[in-house]
Write a protein that holds these residues in place. Structure first.
Motif, PDB file in Angstrom:
ATOM      1  N   SER A  14      57.070  41.920 -40.095  1.00  0.00           N
ATOM      2  CA  SER A  14      57.060  41.157 -38.842  1.00  0.00           C
ATOM      3  C   SER A  14      56.137  39.938 -38.960  1.00  0.00           C
ATOM      4  O   SER A  14      56.434  38.879 -38.399  1.00  0.00           O
ATOM      5  CB  SER A  14      56.670  42.036 -37.657  1.00  0.00           C
ATOM      6  OG  SER A  14      55.337  42.446 -37.756  1.00  0.00           O
ATOM      7  N   LEU A  15      55.039  40.063 -39.702  1.00  0.00           N
ATOM      8  CA  LEU A  15      54.181  38.906 -39.952  1.00  0.00           C
ATOM      9  C   LEU A  15      54.933  37.834 -40.732  1.00  0.00           C
ATOM     10  O   LEU A  15      54.845  36.651 -40.407  1.00  0.00           O
ATOM     11  CB  LEU A  15      52.948  39.321 -40.765  1.00  0.00           C
ATOM     12  CG  LEU A  15      51.717  39.775 -40.023  1.00  0.00           C
ATOM     13  CD1 LEU A  15      50.629  40.177 -41.005  1.00  0.00           C
ATOM     14  CD2 LEU A  15      51.213  38.744 -39.078  1.00  0.00           C
ATOM     15  N   HIS A  16      55.663  38.251 -41.757  1.00  0.00           N
ATOM     16  CA  HIS A  16      56.448  37.295 -42.540  1.00  0.00           C
ATOM     17  C   HIS A  16      57.491  36.594 -41.668  1.00  0.00           C
ATOM     18  O   HIS A  16      57.715  35.389 -41.803  1.00  0.00           O
ATOM     19  CB  HIS A  16      57.123  37.996 -43.722  1.00  0.00           C
ATOM     20  CG  HIS A  16      56.180  38.315 -44.831  1.00  0.00           C
ATOM     21  ND1 HIS A  16      56.423  39.319 -45.735  1.00  0.00           N
ATOM     22  CD2 HIS A  16      54.996  37.768 -45.200  1.00  0.00           C
ATOM     23  CE1 HIS A  16      55.428  39.369 -46.608  1.00  0.00           C
ATOM     24  NE2 HIS A  16      54.555  38.446 -46.295  1.00  0.00           N
ATOM     25  N   GLN A  17      58.115  37.328 -40.770  1.00  0.00           N
ATOM     26  CA  GLN A  17      59.103  36.731 -39.870  1.00  0.00           C
ATOM     27  C   GLN A  17      58.449  35.723 -38.937  1.00  0.00           C
ATOM     28  O   GLN A  17      59.007  34.663 -38.669  1.00  0.00           O
ATOM     29  CB  GLN A  17      59.815  37.824 -39.063  1.00  0.00           C
ATOM     30  CG  GLN A  17      60.735  38.677 -39.896  1.00  0.00           C
ATOM     31  CD  GLN A  17      61.244  39.900 -39.144  1.00  0.00           C
ATOM     32  OE1 GLN A  17      60.733  40.264 -38.087  1.00  0.00           O
ATOM     33  NE2 GLN A  17      62.250  40.552 -39.713  1.00  0.00           N
ATOM     34  N   GLU A  18      57.272  36.050 -38.453  1.00  0.00           N
ATOM     35  CA  GLU A  18      56.575  35.136 -37.548  1.00  0.00           C
ATOM     36  C   GLU A  18      56.109  33.881 -38.278  1.00  0.00           C
ATOM     37  O   GLU A  18      56.175  32.777 -37.746  1.00  0.00           O
ATOM     38  CB  GLU A  18      55.388  35.852 -36.898  1.00  0.00           C
ATOM     39  CG  GLU A  18      54.901  35.152 -35.671  1.00  0.00           C
ATOM     40  CD  GLU A  18      53.982  36.009 -34.826  1.00  0.00           C
ATOM     41  OE1 GLU A  18      53.391  35.437 -33.898  1.00  0.00           O
ATOM     42  OE2 GLU A  18      53.840  37.217 -35.082  1.00  0.00           O
ATOM     43  N   ILE A  19      55.663  34.025 -39.518  1.00  0.00           N
ATOM     44  CA  ILE A  19      55.269  32.869 -40.323  1.00  0.00           C
ATOM     45  C   ILE A  19      56.474  31.966 -40.548  1.00  0.00           C
ATOM     46  O   ILE A  19      56.382  30.736 -40.424  1.00  0.00           O
ATOM     47  CB  ILE A  19      54.653  33.311 -41.671  1.00  0.00           C
ATOM     48  CG1 ILE A  19      53.313  34.008 -41.429  1.00  0.00           C
ATOM     49  CG2 ILE A  19      54.492  32.134 -42.629  1.00  0.00           C
ATOM     50  CD1 ILE A  19      52.791  34.779 -42.618  1.00  0.00           C
ATOM     51  N   ASP A  20      57.617  32.554 -40.852  1.00  0.00           N
ATOM     52  CA  ASP A  20      58.844  31.777 -41.045  1.00  0.00           C
ATOM     53  C   ASP A  20      59.214  31.046 -39.760  1.00  0.00           C
ATOM     54  O   ASP A  20      59.658  29.898 -39.793  1.00  0.00           O
ATOM     55  CB  ASP A  20      59.981  32.695 -41.505  1.00  0.00           C
ATOM     56  CG  ASP A  20      61.146  31.932 -42.080  1.00  0.00           C
ATOM     57  OD1 ASP A  20      60.910  31.065 -42.961  1.00  0.00           O
ATOM     58  OD2 ASP A  20      62.282  32.187 -41.664  1.00  0.00           O
ATOM     59  N   PHE A  21      59.017  31.691 -38.613  1.00  0.00           N
ATOM     60  CA  PHE A  21      59.281  31.070 -37.315  1.00  0.00           C
ATOM     61  C   PHE A  21      58.402  29.829 -37.135  1.00  0.00           C
ATOM     62  O   PHE A  21      58.880  28.770 -36.727  1.00  0.00           O
ATOM     63  CB  PHE A  21      59.044  32.091 -36.197  1.00  0.00           C
ATOM     64  CG  PHE A  21      59.145  31.522 -34.818  1.00  0.00           C
ATOM     65  CD1 PHE A  21      60.370  31.121 -34.310  1.00  0.00           C
ATOM     66  CD2 PHE A  21      58.019  31.410 -34.021  1.00  0.00           C
ATOM     67  CE1 PHE A  21      60.467  30.601 -33.030  1.00  0.00           C
ATOM     68  CE2 PHE A  21      58.112  30.895 -32.742  1.00  0.00           C
ATOM     69  CZ  PHE A  21      59.335  30.491 -32.248  1.00  0.00           C
ATOM     70  N   TYR A  22      57.112  29.940 -37.459  1.00  0.00           N
ATOM     71  CA  TYR A  22      56.218  28.782 -37.342  1.00  0.00           C
ATOM     72  C   TYR A  22      56.589  27.687 -38.333  1.00  0.00           C
ATOM     73  O   TYR A  22      56.461  26.498 -38.020  1.00  0.00           O
ATOM     74  CB  TYR A  22      54.752  29.195 -37.514  1.00  0.00           C
ATOM     75  CG  TYR A  22      54.155  29.706 -36.224  1.00  0.00           C
ATOM     76  CD1 TYR A  22      53.762  28.835 -35.218  1.00  0.00           C
ATOM     77  CD2 TYR A  22      54.008  31.067 -35.992  1.00  0.00           C
ATOM     78  CE1 TYR A  22      53.235  29.293 -34.026  1.00  0.00           C
ATOM     79  CE2 TYR A  22      53.486  31.541 -34.803  1.00  0.00           C
ATOM     80  CZ  TYR A  22      53.102  30.646 -33.823  1.00  0.00           C
ATOM     81  OH  TYR A  22      52.587  31.101 -32.638  1.00  0.00           O
ATOM     82  N   GLN A  61      46.265  39.048 -47.107  1.00  0.00           N
ATOM     83  CA  GLN A  61      45.269  40.112 -47.215  1.00  0.00           C
ATOM     84  C   GLN A  61      45.949  41.474 -47.328  1.00  0.00           C
ATOM     85  O   GLN A  61      45.540  42.314 -48.127  1.00  0.00           O
ATOM     86  CB  GLN A  61      44.346  40.081 -46.002  1.00  0.00           C
ATOM     87  CG  GLN A  61      43.285  41.150 -46.005  1.00  0.00           C
ATOM     88  CD  GLN A  61      42.425  41.104 -44.763  1.00  0.00           C
ATOM     89  OE1 GLN A  61      42.552  40.217 -43.938  1.00  0.00           O
ATOM     90  NE2 GLN A  61      41.546  42.082 -44.639  1.00  0.00           N
ATOM     91  N   LEU A  62      47.002  41.694 -46.533  1.00  0.00           N
ATOM     92  CA  LEU A  62      47.721  42.962 -46.594  1.00  0.00           C
ATOM     93  C   LEU A  62      48.377  43.158 -47.961  1.00  0.00           C
ATOM     94  O   LEU A  62      48.362  44.261 -48.516  1.00  0.00           O
ATOM     95  CB  LEU A  62      48.768  43.038 -45.490  1.00  0.00           C
ATOM     96  CG  LEU A  62      48.220  43.193 -44.075  1.00  0.00           C
ATOM     97  CD1 LEU A  62      49.350  43.093 -43.054  1.00  0.00           C
ATOM     98  CD2 LEU A  62      47.475  44.496 -43.928  1.00  0.00           C
ATOM     99  N   VAL A  63      48.940  42.093 -48.509  1.00  0.00           N
ATOM    100  CA  VAL A  63      49.549  42.176 -49.841  1.00  0.00           C
ATOM    101  C   VAL A  63      48.477  42.504 -50.873  1.00  0.00           C
ATOM    102  O   VAL A  63      48.686  43.339 -51.755  1.00  0.00           O
ATOM    103  CB  VAL A  63      50.292  40.865 -50.188  1.00  0.00           C
ATOM    104  CG1 VAL A  63      50.704  40.835 -51.651  1.00  0.00           C
ATOM    105  CG2 VAL A  63      51.516  40.698 -49.302  1.00  0.00           C
ATOM    106  N   ALA A  64      47.309  41.880 -50.755  1.00  0.00           N
ATOM    107  CA  ALA A  64      46.215  42.139 -51.690  1.00  0.00           C
ATOM    108  C   ALA A  64      45.717  43.586 -51.581  1.00  0.00           C
ATOM    109  O   ALA A  64      45.259  44.163 -52.572  1.00  0.00           O
ATOM    110  CB  ALA A  64      45.068  41.167 -51.434  1.00  0.00           C
ATOM    111  N   GLU A  65      45.836  44.167 -50.388  1.00  0.00           N
ATOM    112  CA  GLU A  65      45.422  45.548 -50.184  1.00  0.00           C
ATOM    113  C   GLU A  65      46.469  46.541 -50.694  1.00  0.00           C
ATOM    114  O   GLU A  65      46.250  47.743 -50.660  1.00  0.00           O
ATOM    115  CB  GLU A  65      45.149  45.809 -48.702  1.00  0.00           C
ATOM    116  CG  GLU A  65      43.917  45.102 -48.190  1.00  0.00           C
ATOM    117  CD  GLU A  65      43.747  45.219 -46.689  1.00  0.00           C
ATOM    118  OE1 GLU A  65      44.592  45.865 -46.011  1.00  0.00           O
ATOM    119  OE2 GLU A  65      42.777  44.649 -46.176  1.00  0.00           O
ATOM    120  N   GLY A  66      47.613  46.031 -51.130  1.00  0.00           N
ATOM    121  CA  GLY A  66      48.625  46.891 -51.719  1.00  0.00           C
ATOM    122  C   GLY A  66      49.748  47.317 -50.795  1.00  0.00           C
ATOM    123  O   GLY A  66      50.520  48.209 -51.140  1.00  0.00           O
ATOM    124  N   VAL A  67      49.862  46.681 -49.623  1.00  0.00           N
ATOM    125  CA  VAL A  67      50.973  47.002 -48.726  1.00  0.00           C
ATOM    126  C   VAL A  67      52.251  46.502 -49.375  1.00  0.00           C
ATOM    127  O   VAL A  67      52.340  45.339 -49.778  1.00  0.00           O
ATOM    128  CB  VAL A  67      50.782  46.354 -47.335  1.00  0.00           C
ATOM    129  CG1 VAL A  67      51.985  46.598 -46.453  1.00  0.00           C
ATOM    130  CG2 VAL A  67      49.517  46.878 -46.682  1.00  0.00           C
TER     131      VAL A  67
END
Length: 88
Positions: A14-22, A61-67
């Motif tokens: 959902s964060l990726h979708q919101e970034i794409d929206f911006y 940050q989430l990607v770096a944490e391994g999500v």
């Protein structure tokens, strides 16, 4: 007390979708919106960039944490930077 939002792969998507929206809003602002002055345009652009950068920082940050995430869910702006890194 506010319930904490789980930071899992669905939250990241959902964060990726919101970034794409911006990203799309920034392109629309650049190509189609009319402003009374250049200062007004810069102010509107600055607000969008600020919101987008906060989201992007959280996502990275989430990607770096391994999500885990699906590369197809990445915003177009993230894909472009990944392709540039892969080409070098």
């Amino acid at each position: 007390m506010k319930k904490q939002v789980p930071h899992d792969k669905y939250f990241l998507r959902s964060l990726h979708q919101e970034i794409d929206f911006y990203d799309r809003k920034l392109v629309y602002l650049d190509k189609h919106m009319q402003f009374a002055s250049t200062a007004d345009r810069k102010e509107a652009e600055g607000r969008l960039i600020s919101k987008r950068s906060t989201l992007a920082q959280t996502a990275k940050q989430l990607v770096a944490e391994g999500v885990e995430f699906n590369p197809a869910d990445l915003p177009r702006s993230f894909r472009a930077s990944e392709n540039a890194v892969a080409d070098h």
